[in-house]
Design an enzyme around this catalytic site. Structure first.
Site, PDB file in Angstrom:
ATOM      1  N   GLY A 162      18.540  20.097  90.148  1.00 11.19           N
ATOM      2  CA  GLY A 162      19.643  19.142  90.259  1.00 11.19           C
ATOM      3  C   GLY A 162      19.773  18.328  88.995  1.00 11.19           C
ATOM      4  CD  GLU A 163      21.736  18.249  83.855  1.00 11.13           C
ATOM      5  OE1 GLU A 163      21.871  17.777  82.719  1.00 11.13           O
ATOM      6  OE2 GLU A 163      21.678  19.477  84.091  1.00 11.13           O
ATOM      7  N   GLY A 164      22.212  14.870  87.397  1.00 15.03           N
ATOM      8  CA  GLY A 164      23.252  13.870  87.584  1.00 15.03           C
ATOM      9  C   GLY A 164      23.317  12.923  86.412  1.00 15.03           C
ATOM     10  CE1 TYR A 166      22.662   5.507  86.429  1.00 15.56           C
ATOM     11  CE2 TYR A 166      22.148   5.536  88.755  1.00 15.56           C
ATOM     12  CZ  TYR A 166      22.784   4.958  87.680  1.00 15.56           C
ATOM     13  OH  TYR A 166      23.518   3.821  87.858  1.00 15.56           O
ATOM     14  N   GLY A 167      19.608  11.365  85.712  1.00 18.61           N
ATOM     15  CA  GLY A 167      18.434  12.136  85.360  1.00 18.61           C
ATOM     16  C   GLY A 167      18.502  13.557  85.865  1.00 18.61           C
ATOM     17  CB  VAL A 169      16.110  16.658  90.507  1.00 21.81           C
ATOM     18  CG1 VAL A 169      15.053  16.800  91.598  1.00 21.81           C
ATOM     19  CG2 VAL A 169      16.814  15.315  90.630  1.00 21.81           C
ATOM     20  CE  LYS A 183      16.804  11.009  91.047  1.00 20.36           C
ATOM     21  NZ  LYS A 183      17.590   9.888  91.661  1.00 20.36           N
ATOM     22  CG  ASP A 281      26.705   7.543  94.632  1.00 21.54           C
ATOM     23  OD1 ASP A 281      27.932   7.745  94.767  1.00 21.54           O
ATOM     24  OD2 ASP A 281      26.020   8.133  93.782  1.00 21.54           O
TER      25      ASP A 281
END
Length: 460
Positions: A162-164, A166-167, A169, A183, A281
């Site tokens: 995962g990627e967003g 903020y960072g 995963v 994360k 969120d």
């Protein structure tokens, strides 16, 4: 007459220069050696006692990187320390929350991730959270950076899950074989430490089957990492909008299970904790799924705490475009109603299989909320169903869920139901088609929802 140094003194005493039976040494030598031995012994005892006390005082903050030993597990936090942590400066509310509400509120939203403008901190400021402060919290376990690097194969690309904003995963396997999600927070203008603090405070002590559990954390220099339980079936966004073929694995029953599980997780945050947690969120990519399609709410990087004496907190508007409630976006006043609105949008997304905002669709269908309300008003509720759902639900059940959506997105935030009430609405077989003459025993918000249902257009 003088007396020899090797003879007794005139009064019968023993001279310091007299020889003794101990190795034939003189008396003053024996005395001096004895004094030295006793002094050294006392100093050694004092040193050992002091070192033992210091070791006990620091035992929760020592992490050994080079020895390969597992870090110490800090003690479980008690109620007193929980209350203190909510008041002390370690997790202070943002400076923005102390400002007066302004007519124009800066809105920072994204389409694909949660990006909050960073505060004006330098990267070096992120190291201000010391190991001593964190270890005293007693939340989770302290991991060494080296241990997490080994677990993720040095944060290899193939382990990214995962990627967003903020960072990133990563999937990791610890030395004991446990699979975790790590994360690695991006330190954009000190944002890593900010999210680090928020997530540890918001869910560090929380254990609920519909919330992703925080297992531990790591702070090494400017590095900030969070270690979660690993949920092995992706997120809801992938299953709703990914390439799953003409027939979705998410049947109507599975979708309702996911919706109810998400509602239960949010209800616990709002009604089962003190201070309550506002997620801020809620969206499909933050709903993780296990192999049995159980929902787990994740990503608390934007969460806020709300004490019992407060009805809302004033903060900069954060969230993801399409999910943010209009009242929060226009005033910056945040409370549970904001999460309820976001959940209503999420529930529409689950029902329709459409994204909250989709610019590839016709002008009247780009905004999911507006299109959804228009379809219900036109008595075309059954056309809202995701065409990838193979078996349609009973009409009675569908109507109930559509009405729940409308209640959640009520423009009057005070008329939106609580998350606990939403759980009952989704689970109850007879709601809202009551035949009893007696009024419901729930709260005013619930009764307001009943009134809204009676005024809603029929979908027969």
């Amino acid at each position: 007459m003088a007396v020899s140094g090797n003879t007794s003194s005139a009064d019968g005493g023993v001279s310091l220069t007299s020889k003794t039976p101990i190795l034939g040494q003189k008396l003053y030598v024996i005395i001096a050696v004895t004094v030295i031995i006793v002094t050294v012994g006392l100093l050694l005892i004092f040193f050992l006692i002091r070192r033992n006390l210091n070791s006990k005082r620091r035992r929760t903050m020592r992490v050994k990187h080079s020895s390969g030993l597992l870090p110490l597990v800090s003690e479980t936090i008690n109620d007193e320390s929980m209350e203190r942590a909510s008041k002390v400066s370690l997790f202070e509310k943002d400076v923005d929350e102390k400002e007066e509400i302004k007519p124009i509120v800066e809105v920072v939203v994204t389409n694909s991730g949660s990006n909050e403008s960073g505060t004006n901190r330098s990267d070096g400021a992120s190291s201000s959270m010391s190991a001593e402060n964190l270890s005293n919290l007693g939340w989770g376990r302290w991991y060494g950076l080296n241990e997490l690097e080994i677990a993720t194969s040095n944060f290899a690309v193939e382990n990214v899950i995962g990627e967003g904003g903020y960072g990133i995963v990563y999937r990791g396997v610890l030395r004991d074989g446990a699979v975790v999600a790590v994360k690695n927070l991006l330190n954009n203008k000190g944002q890593a430490e900010k999210e680090f603090k928020v997530e540890v405070e918001a869910i560090g002590k929380v254990r609920h089957k519909n919330l992703v559990g925080l297992i531990g954390f790591c702070a090494d220099g400017a590095k900030r990492l969070l270690v979660y339980e690993y949920v092995d079936n992706g997120n809801l966004e992938q299953w709703l909008h990914g390439d799953v073929g003409p027939i979705s694995p998410l049947t109507w029953d599975i979708r309702m299970r996911i919706a109810i599980g998400t509602a239960k997780g949010l209800a616990y945050l709002h009604e089962g904790l003190e201070p309550k947690v506002i997620h801020r969120d809620v969206k499909s990519s933050n709903i993780l799924l296990d192999r049995k399609w159980n929902a787990k709410v994740s990503d608390f990087g934007l969460a806020k705490l709300l004490g019992p004496e407060k009805s809302h907190v004033t903060t900069r508007v954060m969230g993801t475009f399409g999910y943010v409630s209009p009242d929060y976006a226009s005033t910056g006043m945040l409370n549970e109603c904001s999460d309820v609105y976001s959940f209503g949008v999420l529930l529409m997304e689950i029902i329709t299989g459409r994204s909250p905002v989709d610019y590839s669709r016709a002008p009247g269908e780009m905004n999911l909320v507006d299109w959804f309300k228009g379809m219900v008003a036109s008595r075309r509720g059954e056309e809202l169903l995701d065409p990838k759902i193979n078996v349609q639900p009973p009409s009675r059940y569908l109507k109930r869920v559509l009405l729940v959506c409308l209640r959640c997105i009520d423009m009057d935030a005070n008329k939106r139901p609580k998350m606990g009430q939403i759980v009952h609405m989704l689970e109850a077989d007879d709601f809202p088609f009551r035949t009893e003459s007696r009024p419901p025993r729930d709260t005013a918000a619930f009764r307001a929802g009943e009134d809204a249902a009676s005024k809603a257009p029929s979908m027969d």
